[in-house]
Design a protein around this motif. Sequence first.
Motif, PDB file in Angstrom:
ATOM      1  N   UNK A   1       0.838  -1.206   0.000  1.00 55.28           N
ATOM      2  CA  UNK A   1       0.000   0.000   0.000  1.00 55.28           C
ATOM      3  C   UNK A   1       0.870   1.251   0.000  1.00 55.28           C
ATOM      4  N   UNK A   2       1.938   1.257   0.786  1.00 54.16           N
ATOM      5  CA  UNK A   2       2.858   2.405   0.778  1.00 54.16           C
ATOM      6  C   UNK A   2       3.477   2.587  -0.605  1.00 54.16           C
ATOM      7  N   UNK A   3       3.857   1.479  -1.242  1.00 51.99           N
ATOM      8  CA  UNK A   3       4.413   1.563  -2.600  1.00 51.99           C
ATOM      9  C   UNK A   3       3.383   2.082  -3.590  1.00 51.99           C
ATOM     10  N   UNK A   4       2.146   1.611  -3.484  1.00 55.88           N
ATOM     11  CA  UNK A   4       1.076   2.097  -4.368  1.00 55.88           C
ATOM     12  C   UNK A   4       0.857   3.593  -4.180  1.00 55.88           C
ATOM     13  N   UNK A   5       0.812   4.047  -2.928  1.00 58.08           N
ATOM     14  CA  UNK A   5       0.631   5.470  -2.652  1.00 58.08           C
ATOM     15  C   UNK A   5       1.797   6.283  -3.202  1.00 58.08           C
ATOM     16  N   UNK A   6       3.023   5.756  -3.099  1.00 57.05           N
ATOM     17  CA  UNK A   6       4.194   6.441  -3.643  1.00 57.05           C
ATOM     18  C   UNK A   6       4.107   6.519  -5.170  1.00 57.05           C
ATOM     19  N   UNK A   7       3.652   5.431  -5.812  1.00 55.50           N
ATOM     20  CA  UNK A   7       3.483   5.437  -7.273  1.00 55.50           C
ATOM     21  C   UNK A   7       2.451   6.474  -7.699  1.00 55.50           C
ATOM     22  N   UNK A   8       1.346   6.553  -6.959  1.00 56.14           N
ATOM     23  CA  UNK A   8       0.300   7.525  -7.277  1.00 56.14           C
ATOM     24  C   UNK A   8       0.842   8.936  -7.142  1.00 56.14           C
ATOM     25  N   UNK A   9       1.572   9.196  -6.077  1.00 56.05           N
ATOM     26  CA  UNK A   9       2.147  10.532  -5.871  1.00 56.05           C
ATOM     27  C   UNK A   9       3.159  10.868  -6.961  1.00 56.05           C
ATOM     28  N   UNK A  10       3.970   9.878  -7.341  1.00 51.10           N
ATOM     29  CA  UNK A  10       4.950  10.087  -8.409  1.00 51.10           C
ATOM     30  C   UNK A  10       4.259  10.402  -9.735  1.00 51.10           C
ATOM     31  N   UNK A  11       3.201   9.673 -10.041  1.00 52.70           N
ATOM     32  CA  UNK A  11       2.444   9.938 -11.269  1.00 52.70           C
ATOM     33  C   UNK A  11       1.791  11.314 -11.228  1.00 52.70           C
ATOM     34  N   UNK A  12       1.237  11.681 -10.075  1.00 53.09           N
ATOM     35  CA  UNK A  12       0.604  12.994  -9.938  1.00 53.09           C
ATOM     36  C   UNK A  12       1.635  14.104 -10.102  1.00 53.09           C
ATOM     37  N   UNK A  13       2.807  13.923  -9.494  1.00 52.31           N
ATOM     38  CA  UNK A  13       3.868  14.932  -9.623  1.00 52.31           C
ATOM     39  C   UNK A  13       4.335  15.028 -11.070  1.00 52.31           C
ATOM     40  N   UNK A  14       4.454  13.901 -11.730  1.00 49.89           N
ATOM     41  CA  UNK A  14       4.861  13.891 -13.135  1.00 49.89           C
ATOM     42  C   UNK A  14       3.819  14.589 -13.997  1.00 49.89           C
ATOM     43  N   UNK A  15       2.544  14.313 -13.726  1.00 51.48           N
ATOM     44  CA  UNK A  15       1.473  14.954 -14.490  1.00 51.48           C
ATOM     45  C   UNK A  15       1.461  16.454 -14.249  1.00 51.48           C
ATOM     46  N   UNK A  16       1.684  16.872 -12.986  1.00 55.04           N
ATOM     47  CA  UNK A  16       1.737  18.314 -12.696  1.00 55.04           C
ATOM     48  C   UNK A  16       2.893  18.961 -13.442  1.00 55.04           C
TER      49      UNK A  16
END
Length: 194
Positions: free
Chosen positions: A164-179
Amino acid sequence: MKIWTSEHVFDHPWETVMTAAMRKYPNPMNPSVVGVDVLARHVDPSGKLHSHRLLSTEWGIPAIVKSLIGTCRTRTYVQEHSVVDPVKKTMELKSCNISFTNLVSVDERLVYKPHPQEPHKTILTQEAIISVKGVSLSSYLEGLMANTISSNAKKGREALEWVIKRLNAEIEELAASARGTMRNSMAAAAFVEK
């Protein structure tokens, strides 16, 4: 025969825990699971996802156990069937060993569902039925195996938290990349307009 049961509440919504359960292996908490193969997967007409997987495990078996079972092989296989019902928000997973079935059988059932009073949490109920056959001290060995299952269940819950921590980190990384992509696109558009 020995029956082991457990219940645990995850402080995460069902969708998150279910996603983590499907991506549980490999993980550092369960290094004995050395391979996962999806044998079949389909969605039935009612929208339930059915999966059949083969787990390859490598256990360090004590010498006395090797002499009792008459082998030095430590690679074992487990078949796992799961059904995810996105409408009822349940995931039921059943697994059983397919190695050494003449000596031992372990049938495990896990059910993930939203907590009835706190829907942002998930309840995991686990049950394992352990039967040791044709060996003296079978009751003693079943007890030892129940203790091992209990210890491994704790590691499994820790592994889900890790995923779950890895999934949350992936989501944050994708969001930062999209921003970042959006900022660069906006800056490029602003530059072109000038």
